[in-house]
Design an enzyme around this catalytic site. Sequence first.
Site, mmCIF file in Angstrom:
data_model
loop_
_atom_site.group_PDB
_atom_site.id
_atom_site.type_symbol
_atom_site.label_atom_id
_atom_site.label_comp_id
_atom_site.label_asym_id
_atom_site.label_seq_id
_atom_site.Cartn_x
_atom_site.Cartn_y
_atom_site.Cartn_z
ATOM 1 N N CYS A 1 -6.521 1.071 -7.204
ATOM 2 C CA CYS A 1 -6.435 2.496 -7.531
ATOM 3 C C CYS A 1 -7.462 2.786 -8.626
ATOM 4 C CB CYS A 1 -5.021 2.917 -7.922
ATOM 5 S SG CYS A 1 -4.417 2.331 -9.511
ATOM 6 N N CYS B 1 -1.003 2.627 -12.751
ATOM 7 C CA CYS B 1 0.127 3.329 -12.119
ATOM 8 C C CYS B 1 0.403 2.804 -10.708
ATOM 9 C CB CYS B 1 -0.117 4.838 -12.066
ATOM 10 S SG CYS B 1 -0.164 5.651 -13.679
ATOM 11 N N ARG B 2 -0.392 3.241 -9.743
ATOM 12 C CA ARG B 2 -0.096 2.959 -8.335
ATOM 13 C C ARG B 2 -0.354 1.518 -7.911
ATOM 14 N NH1 ARG B 2 -3.736 7.422 -5.751
ATOM 15 N NH2 ARG B 2 -4.985 6.743 -7.523
ATOM 16 N N SER B 3 -1.535 0.995 -8.192
ATOM 17 C CA SER B 3 -1.831 -0.357 -7.705
ATOM 18 C C SER B 3 -0.974 -1.434 -8.375
ATOM 19 C CB SER B 3 -3.317 -0.680 -7.781
ATOM 20 O OG SER B 3 -3.823 -0.622 -9.083
ATOM 21 N N ASN C 1 -5.694 1.224 -12.375
ATOM 22 C CA ASN C 1 -4.902 -0.009 -12.321
ATOM 23 C C ASN C 1 -3.782 -0.025 -13.359
ATOM 24 O OD1 ASN C 1 -5.426 -3.582 -12.685
ATOM 25 N ND2 ASN C 1 -4.230 -2.552 -11.130
ATOM 26 N N ASP D 1 -0.984 10.146 -7.250
ATOM 27 C CA ASP D 1 -1.133 9.464 -8.531
ATOM 28 C C ASP D 1 -0.152 10.061 -9.540
ATOM 29 O OD1 ASP D 1 -1.933 8.296 -10.897
ATOM 30 O OD2 ASP D 1 -4.073 8.560 -10.506
#
Length: 151
Positions: free
Chosen positions: A8, A13-15, A11, A123
């Site tokens: 993402c 939040c999402r990934s 690196n 996000d």
Amino acid sequence: MIRVLFVCLGNICRSPMAEAVMRDLVEKRGLSAEIKVDSAATSSWHIGEPPHKGTMAKLKEYNISISGMKARQLTVADFEAFGYIIGMDASNVRNTRDMLGQPDHPKIFRFLDLTPHEKDVPDPWYTDDFQETYDLVVEGCEALLEKILNK
């Protein structure tokens, strides 16, 4: 050894959420020796930082470990090291392809392409909806694990 990399923008939040959820699924199925999971950023903004407090809180709510996780930036070496390189949104996929010099390699793809959803993982840095992101991440990780096991 099957190696999976979630990507993402920052690196945090999402990934890392996807990394933690996938590691949890892999561990629960007793596949930790066969499948390794990591995550990275296309930007350098948060290198060395732990996951976002919202990501940490959501994963803690579901008793999923973030042990040892720190943000890092995607490198050219990641292309050879990982069999699956998964962008959390279309922009992440474009940036990943550009950074790795791989404009059309099939091992780089958008996370929710594995599901019926025709959208990106939002996000939560911007939406502040870590639950929606978590729900989509779980769905995508389950679909990815099934894809890996069916190969």
